[in-house]
Design an enzyme around this catalytic site. Structure first.
Site, PDB file in Angstrom:
ATOM      1  CD  GLU A 133      -3.025   0.789   2.295  1.00 62.11           C
ATOM      2  OE1 GLU A 133      -3.574  -0.335   2.271  1.00 62.11           O
ATOM      3  OE2 GLU A 133      -3.284   1.658   3.137  1.00 62.11           O
ATOM      4  CG  ASP A 135      -1.865   4.575   2.809  1.00 58.77           C
ATOM      5  OD1 ASP A 135      -2.473   3.980   1.919  1.00 58.77           O
ATOM      6  OD2 ASP A 135      -1.612   4.081   3.927  1.00 58.77           O
ATOM      7  CD  GLU A 137      -4.576   7.315   5.719  1.00 61.43           C
ATOM      8  OE1 GLU A 137      -5.450   6.448   5.763  1.00 61.43           O
ATOM      9  OE2 GLU A 137      -3.717   7.471   6.615  1.00 61.43           O
TER      10      GLU A 137
END
Length: 366
Positions: A133, A135, A137
């Site tokens: 993953e 990210d 955010e």
């Protein structure tokens, strides 16, 4: 400045005046040079970020809560809504073996405490216990306080070894759209904001499986993270201000489409990956390095690389920069307090508003 005025002054005062004048020139020149370098890098970068944008229908599908997804008439802009009934999200229709993922995003305004808007790549639907993953955010805040954001990386299910960095922004993300991008190649990972590189992870052998290497999809979500997102969970989502809308446009997916269940990835990706690594945005220029240094020293307020409490020995990909190191305590937090009070605590993977692909297909018919 008129130097004739100093003719009648004592020599000591003349010398002092000249000293202050020279000091002023040096400071002004340094500031102007730094600012010019930053803007020059931004201008140069826009010429290498000319990627083909896609409509929603060409490359994406609803992930969950289709009833909270708004699509423009030309299908080039997507609004993800959060209300008291649900958040919402979309996902790329395909998996990619490395790639460049980008979108211009405008954040909700007003009181956004407890809200998280996420733009990330993942393969958790196929590799549930050993997923990868990357990210970005965005963390909402109470009314009158700024949004913040963080980047993170997981490889091969390494969720216990999160690699978070948290930042402020140099602009208001609720006023206009700004471009956020993730480059992922076998060689490096670069996170961009408005064509400015803010973080690079260079792959090395010591990372082993912690470097993401399996095909991933692109996700975008908005969801209620009241339990942790603002002031450690003290500030919750206030649905008096609903609906909260995150707007996505200028959608870019540039990579090799693959079937993630294949044991041996198609050799057709070799040329695509080579071409990807030859793109201008796959290498940070000297001007880009200056801009990244400016951003990190001015706007980064937590880095796992300087968190010696959590990692007594920094992870192998960490590059310890002396000018950054002196800004942080051994906890990875800044030595001086910021104007806002965000939570720096590490967290688990948590509820991301994610569902698996089976549920996402069900969401299409909602």
């Amino acid at each position: 400045m008129d130097y004739v005025l100093h003719a009648s002054l004592p020599s000591s005062l003349v010398s002092l005046s000249l000293l202050f004048f020279l000091f002023f020139i040096i400071i002004t020149t340094t500031t102007t040079t730094s600012s010019s370098s930053f803007h020059a890098a931004a201008a140069a970068a826009t010429t290498v970020f000319n990627s083909t944008t896609l409509t929603f229908g060409e490359a994406y599908s609803p992930l969950f809560s289709k009833f909270n997804i708004q699509r423009s008439r030309d299908d080039k802009t997507v609004g993800l809504l959060l209300n008291r009934f649900s958040g919402s999200g979309f996902i790329s229709s395909d998996y990619y073996n490395y790639g460049f993922f980008s979108a211009s995003i405008k954040m909700p305004s007003e009181h956004t405490a407890g809200i998280v808007v996420a733009f990330y790549t993942s393969n958790v639907d196929t590799f549930e216990k050993n997923h990868d993953e990357l990210d970005i955010e965005f963390l909402g805040n109470v009314k009158g306080k700024p949004w913040r954001f963080q980047t993170n990386m997981y490889g091969n299910g390494s969720v216990s070894r999160g690699r978070e960095e948290r930042y402020r922004m140099w602009f208001d993300p609720t006023k206009d759209s700004h471009r956020y991008s993730i480059l992922w190649t076998p060689k490096n990972i670069i996170f961009y904001v408005d064509e400015i590189p803010i973080r690079e992870v260079v792959c090395n052998a010591a990372m082993r499986g912690d470097y993401p290497s399996k095909p991933m999809s692109l996700y975008a979500t908005i969801w209620d993270a009241s339990s942790w997102a603002t002031d450690g969970g003290k500030e919750k989502v206030d649905y008096k201000y609903e609906p909260f809308i995150a707007e996505f446009k200028d959608l870019v997916l540039d990579g090799c489409i693959v079937d993630p269940t294949e044991q041996i990835l198609s050799s057709n990706c070799t040329d695509m990956i080579t071409g990807l690594m030859a793109r201008g945005y796959s290498t940070i220029s000297p001007e880009g390095r200056k801009s990244m240094k400016w951003f990190r020293e001015k706007y980064m307020y937590y880095s796992y690389c300087y968190d010696n409490v959590r990692y007594p020995v920094p992870p192998p990909e960490c590059v310890i920069v002396p000018s950054e190191r002196e800004l942080f305590m051994n906890s990875g937090r800044l030595r001086t307090k910021m104007k806002f009070h965000g939570s720096h605590r590490s967290r688990g993977h948590g509820r991301r508003g994610k569902t698996n692909r089976r549920r996402s297909k069900e969401a299409v018919i909602m």
